[in-house]
Motif scaffolding. Sequence first.
Motif, short mmCIF file in Angstrom:
data_model
loop_
_atom_site.label_atom_id
_atom_site.label_comp_id
_atom_site.label_asym_id
_atom_site.label_seq_id
_atom_site.Cartn_x
_atom_site.Cartn_y
_atom_site.Cartn_z
N TYR A 36 0.85 -1.18 0.00
CA TYR A 36 0.00 0.00 0.00
C TYR A 36 0.89 1.23 0.00
CZ TYR A 36 -4.22 -2.68 1.18
OH TYR A 36 -5.28 -3.55 1.16
N GLN A 38 0.80 5.49 0.99
CA GLN A 38 0.06 6.55 1.70
C GLN A 38 0.68 7.90 1.38
OE1 GLN A 38 0.08 6.51 6.05
NE2 GLN A 38 -2.03 7.23 6.08
N ARG A 41 -1.77 13.10 4.32
CA ARG A 41 -3.17 13.39 4.67
C ARG A 41 -4.16 12.53 3.88
NH1 ARG A 41 -0.21 17.63 4.42
NH2 ARG A 41 -0.76 18.08 2.26
N GLN A 42 -3.71 11.35 3.49
CA GLN A 42 -4.58 10.42 2.76
C GLN A 42 -4.59 9.07 3.46
OE1 GLN A 42 -6.30 11.24 -0.20
NE2 GLN A 42 -5.61 13.33 0.27
N GLY A 43 -5.58 8.27 3.10
CA GLY A 43 -5.57 6.90 3.56
C GLY A 43 -4.60 6.07 2.74
N LEU A 44 -4.54 4.80 3.02
CA LEU A 44 -3.67 3.91 2.28
C LEU A 44 -4.35 3.47 0.98
CD1 LEU A 44 -2.68 3.69 5.32
CD2 LEU A 44 -1.84 1.43 4.69
N LEU A 46 -4.05 0.77 -2.37
CA LEU A 46 -3.44 -0.47 -2.79
C LEU A 46 -2.59 -0.27 -4.04
CD1 LEU A 46 -3.33 -3.60 -2.37
CD2 LEU A 46 -5.19 -3.74 -4.05
N PHE A 90 3.71 0.81 2.62
CA PHE A 90 3.48 -0.22 3.63
C PHE A 90 3.35 -1.58 2.97
CE2 PHE A 90 2.75 2.28 7.42
CZ PHE A 90 2.34 3.50 6.94
#
Lengths: 113, 113
Positions: A36, A38, A41-44, A46, A90
């Motif tokens: 993933y 990131q 200020r964002q989510g993860l 894919l 990640f």
Amino acid sequence: AQSVTQPDARVTVSEGASLQLRCKYSYSATPYLFWYVQYPRQGLQLLLKYYSGDPVVQGVNSFEAEFSKSNSSFHLQKASVHWSDSAVYFCALLNTGNYKYVFGAGTRLKVIA
Amino acid sequence: NAGVIQTPRHKVTGKGQEATLWCEPISGHSAVFWYRQTIVQGLEFLTYFRNQAPIDDSGMPKERFSAQMPNQSHSTLKIQSTQPQDSAVYLCASSLDSGTEVFFGKGTRLTVV
């Protein structure tokens, strides 16, 4: 117990250079593995996933990863990085017994001009 | 598809106050996860629902944290008597099924002052 290790907390590469981000896992069975990314200020999001089959998997934005059972690794690679690739990456493993995801600590990538 | 929606994006609470965080999973997704992200601890699993039923809350601090999923369109994470150490980004994620990749929301940044 399952675990995911990303040995490099920070990686700096020059724009246009090749990239490898390392991921080692520990799991008793064949794992489902993910990378993933990131952005601030964002989510993860894919990048790619491996369930089975061809150990080299292709993902978005020309990323690819290679699964190695013998080395318990799932390294992320890109042939030529762009400044916009600067982000935190990640590696994650899905425990197919309890369906819990285990994430590595992340690798912060900085691409410089 | 708006993705996983988390509200609010930022929340500031005073020490001892209650904080409720909201998550709307992707329509049709049966699994909903909550994670906490901090610089020091990285991504920590909190809890997991499947078909609205709580499956695993082993990551939840027992005394002040609770999560619910009253219907398939939203989940809440409630923190009672917030403490400064609760300051973190709380991420909600959903997946189509338990064994597939998760899709993350942008997170709620909780600051306890």
